[in-house]
Design an enzyme around this catalytic site. Structure first.
Site, mmCIF file in Angstrom:
data_model
loop_
_atom_site.group_PDB
_atom_site.id
_atom_site.type_symbol
_atom_site.label_atom_id
_atom_site.label_comp_id
_atom_site.label_asym_id
_atom_site.label_seq_id
_atom_site.Cartn_x
_atom_site.Cartn_y
_atom_site.Cartn_z
ATOM 1 C CG PHE A 1 -1.872 -1.222 1.338
ATOM 2 C CD1 PHE A 1 -2.990 -1.212 0.463
ATOM 3 C CD2 PHE A 1 -1.517 -2.102 2.132
ATOM 4 C CE1 PHE A 1 -3.625 -2.626 0.314
ATOM 5 C CE2 PHE A 1 -2.372 -3.297 2.172
ATOM 6 C CZ PHE A 1 -3.183 -3.429 1.150
ATOM 7 C CG ASN B 1 -9.066 -10.806 -13.649
ATOM 8 O OD1 ASN B 1 -10.373 -10.905 -13.364
ATOM 9 N ND2 ASN B 1 -8.109 -11.590 -13.400
ATOM 10 N N PRO B 2 -12.370 -8.472 -14.122
ATOM 11 C CG PRO B 2 -14.391 -8.558 -15.191
ATOM 12 C CD PRO B 2 -12.760 -9.021 -15.405
ATOM 13 C CE LYS B 3 -12.539 -14.544 -8.071
ATOM 14 N NZ LYS B 3 -12.576 -16.136 -8.232
ATOM 15 C CB THR B 4 -7.791 -9.252 -9.999
ATOM 16 O OG1 THR B 4 -7.847 -8.805 -11.253
ATOM 17 C CG2 THR B 4 -7.337 -10.630 -9.941
ATOM 18 C CD GLU C 1 -2.449 4.425 -5.595
ATOM 19 O OE1 GLU C 1 -1.396 3.730 -6.087
ATOM 20 O OE2 GLU C 1 -2.382 5.174 -4.612
#
Ligand SMILES: Cc1cc2nc3c(=O)[nH]c(=O)nc-3n(C[C@H](O)[C@H](O)[C@H](O)COP(=O)(O)OP(=O)(O)OC[C@H]3O[C@@H](n4cnc5c(N)ncnc54)[C@H](O)[C@@H]3O)c2cc1C
Ligand code: SF4
Lengths: 355, 742
Positions: free
Chosen positions: B244, B634-637, B708
Site C-alpha cells: 500500500f 480482470n473484473p475479479k481482481t 488507489e
C-alpha cells in the site's frame, strides 16, 4: 522474551505449592494474555506453571441449580454450553461480545477474569506505569487515556479492567473459588477485583500461591429481562469503551430487583448495590432508569481524552433497562449475540466451534 | 494451438492463488540459508535528543548472541545523500540508520542485535540499556502549525499546488452561498499483513541475494549497491504480502541486514515486529482549510484550499493534497496552498491514494456542506459543477466517465429515496443517513520494459522486474500475453519480482497494469511482426503479399482477409530453426499526447449509515462504489482492488488513528489490538460497479489502474451520511463515537 523454566503440575496442590514457592512464577492457562505480556517484555516470569494438566475444564449445574464453571473451561465452550445458554444467557452474550472467535476458543474462564488491563502504558515498558513498575508513575493520567477509568480510580492508576465476562459475572453475583497452600476459599465476585488505590500492581484479592479453580453462579431469576450491551470503537474485536450487564425483575410495573454492572469504566466491574437497593420498588419507567444511571455514575470524573465517557455511559446504563419495559421484548436470549452494534442485533448465534 | 480464447475482461482467478493459499509462495522472511543469522532491532524510546551511552554488555553475554551493532560501529557506507535517495525519496537528507548518536524520532532504530536464533536476538534486545540526553520534541501538528513552510524543493512526481486563477476574493465576496471550514486527519499507519523483512544471502566476495519486502526490487537493488558500493547484488520480491505504498522506499531493515551480512560475512534475516510498523512511513497528519463560494444556483464561483501536512525533521515529504480541488469541478476563481510542518517522526510516506484520500475528504465534505447551505441535492450539485476540462493543467481528459459513475451508482444505491432534510429518515431506533462523494486519482503510465518469449511449443514467457504486491500483476500480465497469442492462460509463465529482469518502475501510483501491461502488449505485438516478416521473406507463398495485409491469428500467419496461404507459427519457427522468438516491449508516457491530454480515474461513492439515536453507535450499512477506470482487464481482481480500497476507506472514516502521547512523542496504540482497522463486523454490504469507459489515448491497452481510486471519497461519503442521519457535521477523522455524541 526472557528465558524461563516450565513446569506442568498434575494436581492443584502441586501447582499451588510451585506457585507459592517461587515469587517469580506465573500460571499459564490459555496463554492469550500472558504470552503477549511476555513478548512485550511487560512481565518476566522465572517459571511458567502450565496448569492445563489440571482437571478444571468441567461445566456443570449442581443439584441446587448452581452453575460451576471450571477455571480451564474455554470461553467458547462456556458461552455455547446448553446449560449456560438457557440458564445464564447474560453470561453467554457477555463472553461472545469479547475478543474474536479464535481467542475465545483458546481463552479460559480463569484467565479471562485474571487478564491484565489494556492500558497502553502498561503494555509499553519504555513508559512509566505504577501497575507494571510500582512507583514509576502513571503515564496515562496526563497522556493517552481515551479508554481509561472514570470511576473508582486513584491518582496512582486510572486503568480499567478489560473483561466482558467479568462484568456479567459481577451482575450475576458470582463466586470465585480459589485454592492455595492454605486451602480453599470462596471470594464473592464484588470482592475479587480491587480498586487501584495506592497498590495498582494488585488487580485482585488473591493471595500468593492461590489458583482459581472455578467460578460459581447461582440460578438467576430474571427471565428474559437482561442484556449485555457493549459500546466499542469497532463492532467486534475491540475492548469496551463502556459496557453494561443489566438484569431486572419486575413486579407488574414496579422494579423488584435491579442489577447493573458497568465495564470499561473502572478498575473492576462497577456495581453499586446500595443504589440498586434504593431503586427497588420504584416504577419501571424511563425516568427511573435515567435517575438510576445518574446515581450509578455519581462521582465519575474524566481525565481528558476519556471525558466523553461521562456522556457516553449514562445511555447504556439506562437504555437497556428501558428497552425491557413496559412490555419486555420477546427475543430468545441466545439470539442476543452481542457482536451486533448494540448488543441487540438479532443475528443467529454462531454454531459452537472449537479448534 | 488452442482455439481462440478471450482473456482480457474476463474474471480470472489469480494465477498465483494456489501457491498463496498452500503456503508455497514464499515471502521475504521465509527464505532459508545455511547458518542463517537473525536480527532484532532496538529502537529509541525518546523522540528527540542524543544517545549518551549504550550498554550492550549484558546483551552480548547472552547465549547465541553474535554481534550488536550501534552507531559506534558504523560501517564504511556512502557519505552522499544521493546514494541514499531511492527512486521515490522526497527532497532532504534520507535517514541513515545507526549513523550517529542523534535521536530524531521515537522508534528510531538505534541498535541491531544479531544472534543465532530469532529468540536469542529478541531476548538480548530487551537488555540493551540506553542512556539518553533528552531534548525538546514536537509531535503535535497543532503546535507545529505555526512554523509551517512551503517546501523549497518539490518532490519529484508530485505536482505543486496549482497556480491561482481568476479573482478569488471578489468571487468569494459575491457568493450567494459559502462554506468555510477546517478539516483534520490524524496519522494513519501502514499495516500490511507482511511485516518488513529482508533475508540477505551472503556469498563469497560480497555477492548478495536479498529477499526483500519491497514494492520495487530494482529500487532496492540500486539503493543497496549505491550505499554499500557493491556490484553483485540481486534483490528478489517474488511475492509481497501487501504494501500500500509502505514498500516504495527501502526500509531500514534492508540497510541493517545488509550491513550485518557484509560485516559478519554470513547470511542474515531481519524482520521488523508489528510495533515497528507504527514508527515508519505513515499517512501524514493533515490540517486543511477550505472556502467555497457558489452562486444562487450552486455554481462554484470561488474555491480556496490550504493544507498543512506533517513531515520529519530531515526530509520534505510531499503529497498532492489540494490539487484535486482545482480539477474536480469547474471553478474559475481559485487559489491553492500547501505547506509542511516538522514533527519528530519518521518521514511520512505514500499510503494508498496519498494526497487524494486526504484532500478529497476535505473537498467532498465541503461540497456536501455547500449542498445543504444551498438546498441542492448533493449529487445534483456535483453535476452542475461537472468539470469538462482539467483547469489546473488546462488540458483535456483522455476520457472521463464520472457522469456515468454518478448515474449508475445512484441507481444501484437508490439515491432517489433520500429525503433531503437531515434526521428525516429512520428505521426503528436508528437514524438513517445517505451520503455521497466523488473520487479522483491519476491514471499514469511510467517507463517500463517487458520481455516476452514465444517458445516453439506455443507457450509464452513474460519477464519483467514488476512487483505483485497482492494486486494481481501476475494474473493480468498472463492474461495480456494469453490474449495476444490466443493461448490458455496456463500456457503463460510470468516471471516478475527480481531486480535482474527487464526494467520496471516501483509498484505504486496505480500505474503498474497500464505501464507493464502495455509493455507486455507491445512485446507480443513485436513478436507477431517478426513472425509476419519471417513468413513474408522466407516462405514463397507469402512473398507477393504486403506484410501489412498479414496477421498472426490462432497460431497461424495468414492474410487479414482470410484468403490465401497460411502457415502455422510452429512450422515457421521450425523452418527458421528458432527455439524461441523474443522481443522486449517498452512502454512510457506519450509526451506528445500529454501536451494536450491528461488522464484520471474517477469514482462516485454512495453510503448508507445507521446511527443509534440513543447510544450514538454508528455503522456503515451499505456502500456502492462506481468506478470509471478505462478498460477492466480482470473484473475479479479489479473488484478485489476496489473492495480493499473501500474497506480501507471505512477504516479511515471510522477507526484509524495513531494516538500520540505528545508529552513523550510516542504513539501509544502501536499494535493491531489497539490501532483499529475494520473487522468483518464493520463491513456490511459493498457493491462495486465498473462503468464503461473507452479510452484510446491513455495508453495502448486503454487501462487506467485501480490500486488507489477505491479509497478516495469513501471517508467523505461516510461523514456526509452521518451528517444526513444526525445533523452533526464531523470534520475530524476518524468519526468515533465520542465525536458523534459530543
Ligand atoms: C486482541 C485481543 C482482543 C481481546 N478482546 C477482548 C474483549 O473484547 N473482551 C474481553 O473480555 N477480553 C478480550 N481479550 C482478552 C481475552 O479474553 C483474554 O486474553 C483471555 O480471556 C485470557 O485467558 P487465558 O486463558 O488465555 O489467560 P492467560 O493468558 O493464560 O492468563 C492470563 C492471566 O491469568 C493468570 N491465570 C490464568 N488462569 C489462572 C488460574 N486458573 N489461576 C490463577 N491465575 C491464572 C495468568 O497467570 C495470567 O496472569 C482480548 C485479547 C486479545 C489478545
Ligand atoms: S493507568 Fe494504571 S496501568 Fe495505566 S499507566 Fe497508569 S498506573 Fe499504569
Amino acid at each position: 522474551m526472557m528465558r524461563f523454566s516450565y513446569s506442568r503440575p498434575q494436581t492443584i496442590a502441586e501447582a499451588a505449592a510451585a506457585l507459592a514457592a517461587d515469587p517469580s512464577a506465573q500460571v499459564i492457562a490459555g496463554g492469550t494474555n500472558l504470552v503477549d505480556l511476555m513478548k512485550y517484555d511487560v512481565t518476566r516470569p522465572g517459571t511458567v506453571i502450565d496448569i492445563n494438566g489440571l482437571d478444571l475444564r468441567g461445566i456443570a449445574v449442581d443439584g441446587e441449580g448452581t452453575l460451576h464453571l471450571g477455571a480451564l473451561a474455554a470461553n467458547a465452550d462456556t458461552a455455547y454450553h446448553p446449560d449456560v445458554e438457557s440458564g445464564w444467557p447474560l453470561l453467554s452474550s457477555a463472553i461472545l461480545a469479547a475478543a474474536s472467535a479464535q481467542l475465545r476458543n483458546a481463552a479460559t474462564n480463569g484467565g479471562n477474569i485474571l487478564q491484565r488491563t489494556r492500558c497502553y502504558y502498561f503494555y509499553d515498558p519504555s513508559t512509566p506505569c505504577n501497575k507494571r513498575r510500582p512507583g514509576s508513575g502513571c503515564g496515562a493520567l496526563n497522556g493517552v487515556n481515551r479508554i481509561h477509568a472514570i470511576l473508582g480510580e486513584s491518582p496512582d492508576c486510572i486503568a480499567t479492567h478489560p473483561s466482558d465476562m467479568a462484568v456479567a459475572l459481577a451482575a450475576l453475583d458470582a463466586v470465585v473459588r480459589v485454592e492455595g497452600p492454605a486451602g480453599e476459599r470462596q471470594i464473592p465476585f464484588d470482592d475479587f477485583h480491587r480498586l487501584p488505590g495506592d497498590r495498582p500492581d494488585l488487580d485482585n484479592t488473591m493471595e500468593r500461591g492461590e489458583i482459581v479453580t472455578a467460578i460459581s453462579v447461582r440460578p438467576q431469576k430474571f427471565g428474559q429481562h437482561h442484556t449485555y450491551l457493549k459500546l466499542r470503537d469497532r463492532q467486534s474485536y475491540a475492548f469496551a469503551l463502556v459496557s453494561v450487564a443489566a438484569a431486572i425483575r419486575l413486579e407488574g410495573d414496579t422494579i423488584d430487583e435491579l442489577r447493573v454492572a458497568l465495564g470499561g469504566v473502572a478498575h473492576k466491574p462497577w456495581r453499586r448495590k446500595d443504589v440498586e437497593g434504593e431503586f427497588a420498588g420504584r416504577p419501571a419507567t424511563r425516568q427511573t432508569f435515567e435517575a438510576f444511571a445518574a446515581a450509578l455514575l455519581e462521582g465519575a470524573t474524566g481525565h481528558g481524552q476519556n471525558d466523553f465517557k461521562l456522556d457516553l455511559a449514562p445511555a447504556p446504563s439506562s437504555v437497556p433497562l428501558s428497552r425491557h419495559t413496559p412490555v419486555p421484548r420477546r427475543i430468545s436470549p441466545q439470539r442476543w449475540c452481542s457482536d451486533g452494534p448494540l448488543g441487540f442485533s438479532h443475528r443467529p448465534a454462531p454454531q459452537p466451534r472449537r479448534r | 494451438m488452442a482455439p481462440s480464447v478471450s482473456h482480457i475482461g474476463q474474471p480470472r482467478n489469480r494465477v498465483d492463488g494456489r501457491l498463496k493459499v498452500t503456503g508455497a509462495a514464499r515471502y521475504a522472511a521465509e527464505y532459508q540459508a545455511n547458518e542463517l543469522l537473525h536480527g532484532y532491532v532496538v529502537v529509541s524510546t525518546i523522540a528527540a535528543g542524543r544517545i549518551v551511552a549504550i550498554d550492550t554488555r549484558e546483551a552480548r553475554a547472552m547465549p547465541g548472541v553474535v554481534q550488536i551493532f550501534t552507531h559506534l560501529d558504523r560501517q564504511g557506507v556512502s557519505w552522499w545523500d544521493r546514494d541514499w535517495q531511492d527512486d521515490t525519496a522526497p527532497p532532504g537528507h534520507p535517514f541513515r540508520p545507526l549513523h550517529s548518536d542523534r535521536i530524531l524520532y521515537d522508534g528510531q532504530p538505534i541498535a541491531l542485535v544479531i544472534a543465532e536464533s530469532f529468540e536469542a536476538a529478541r531476548n538480548a534486545a530487551d537488555v540493551v540499556h540506553v542512556l539518553y540526553e533528552v531534548a525538546p520534541h514536537q509531535t503535535d501538528i497543532h503546535a507545529a502549525e505555526a512554523d509551517q513552510y512551503e517546501p523549497p524543493k518539490k518532490r519529484e512526481g508530485v505536482p505543486p499546488p496549482p497556480e491561482p486563477r481568476g479573482d478569488l476574493d471578489q468571487a468569494l465576496a459575491e457568493a450567494a452561498f459559502r462554506v468555510d471550514a477546517e478539516y483534520e486527519q490524524p496519522s494513519e499507519h501502514h499495516n500490511p499483513m507482511e511485516l518488513f523483512a529482508s533475508t540477505v544471502i551472503y556469498e563469497e566476495n560480497d555477492k548478495l541475494t536479498i529477499y526483500d519486502k519491497t514494492q520495487g526490487s530494482q529500487n532496492a537493488q540500486q539503493f543497496v549497491s549505491a550505499v554499500f558500493d557493491l556490484d553483485d547484488v540481486k534483490v528478489v520480491n517474488a511475492y509481497v504480502g501487501g504494501a500500500f505504498g509502505s514498500g516504495l522506499r527501502p526500509r531500514y531493515q534492508l540497510f541493517l541486514a545488509v550491513m550485518a551480512a557484509l560485516k559478519l560475512k554470513r547470511s542474515v534475516r531481519l524482520e521488523l515486529s508489528r510495533r515497528e510498523m507504527f514508527y515508519l512511513s505513515y499517512r501524514p497528519i493533515t490540517l486543511q482549510k477550505l472556502s467555497i463560494g457558489a452562486d444562487s444556483n450552486g455554481k462554484l464561483l470561488a474555491l480556496k484550499h490550504h493544507a498543512v501536512q506533517a513531515t520529519s525533521l530531515f526530509e520534505d515529504y510531499q503529497e498532492a493534497v489540494v490539487n484535486w480541488s482545482g480539477l474536480a469541478y469547474q471553478c474559475d476563481n481559485a487559489a491553492f496552498s500547501y505547506t509542511l510542518s516538522q514533527v519528530n517522526t519518521d518521514t511520512p510516506g505514500d499510503m494508498r491514494a496519498p494526497g487524494a484520500a486526504t484532500g478529497v475528504f476535505a473537498l467532498e465534505t465541503a461540497m456536501d456542506e455547500l449542498s445543504y447551505a444551498a438546498g441542492i441535492d448533493p449529487l445534483e450539485l456535483r453535476l452542475r459543477n461537472y468539470a469538462e476540462r482539467d483547469q489546473n493543467m488546462d488540458k483535456e481528459f483522455t476520457s472521463k466517465a464520472l457522469r456515468e459513475c454518478y448515474a449508475e451508482g445512484a441507481e444501484h444505491f437508490g439515491w432517489s429515496k433520500r429525503q433531503p432534510t437531515p434526521r428525516s429518515m429512520h428505521d426503528g431506533k436508528e437514524l438513517v443517513g445517505y451520503g455521497m462523494a466523488s473520487g479522483f486519482w491519476d491514471a499514469q503510465v511510467n517507463k517500463a520494459e517487458a520481455k516476452v518469449r514465444l517458445l516453439a511449443d506455443g507457450s509464452v514467457e513474460v519477464l519483467t522486474a514488476a512487483s505483485d504486491i497482492g494486486t494481481g500483476t501476475y494474473t493480468i500480465l498472463a492474461q495480456i500475453a494469453a490474449e495476444a497469442f490466443e493461448i490458455p492462460i496456463d500456457r503463460v509463465k510470468v516471471s516478475i519480482g527480481a531486480s535482474d529482469l527487464p526494467t520496471s518502475p516501483v509498484e505504486g501510483g496505480s500505474w503498474m497494469a497500464a505501464s507493464v501491461g502495455s509493455a507486455v502488449h507491445l512485446a507480443a505485438e513485436a513478436i507477431k511482426t517478426k513472425l509476419i516478416h519471417r513468413a513474408n521473406r522466407h516462405h514463397e507463398a507469402f512473398l507477393p503479399i504486403a506484410s501489412a495485409d498479414l496477421c498472426v491469428e490462432a497460431g497461424m500467419v495468414k492474410k487479414t482477409d482470410g484468403t490465401g496461404p497460411t502457415i502455422s507459427v510452429a512450422e515457421l519457427m521450425q523452418a527458421a530453426q528458432w527455439d524461441a522468438v523474443e522481443e522486449t516491449g517498452k512502454a512510457g508516457p506519450d509526451m506528445l499526447q500529454m501536451q494536450k491530454y491528461i488522464s484520471y480515474t474517477h469514482s462516485a461513492v454512495f453510503v448508507e449509515v445507521r446511527v443509534d439515536e440513543q447510544l450514538g453507535v454508528a455503522r456503515v450499512k451499505r456502500i456502492v462504489s462506481a468506478i470509471a477506470a478505462g478498460k477492466i482487464l480482470n473484473p475479479k481482481t479489479a473488484r478485489s482492488q476496489i473492495l480493499g480500497g473501500v474497506v480501507m476507506g471505512v477504516g479511515m472514516a471510522m477507526h484509524e488513528e495513531g494516538l500520540f502521547d505528545h508529552g513523550t512523542g510516542r504513539i501509544m496504540n502501536h499494535n493491531l489490538a489497539e490501532y483499529h482497522v475494520p473487522a468483518n463486523a464493520d463491513i456490511e454490504d459493498i457493491e462495486v460497479i465498473f462503468v464503461d469507459e473507452h479510452d484510446d489515448k491513455v495508453n495502448p491497452i486503454g487501462v487506467k489502474g485501480l490500486g488507489e481510486i477505491g479509497i478516495v471519497g469513501v471517508a467523505a461519503a461516510i461523514g456526509n451520511a452521518i451528517y444526513h442521519a444526525t445533523g452533526k457535521r464531523l470534520r475530524t477523522l476518524p468519526f468515533t463515537i465520542d465525536k458523534i455524541i459530543s
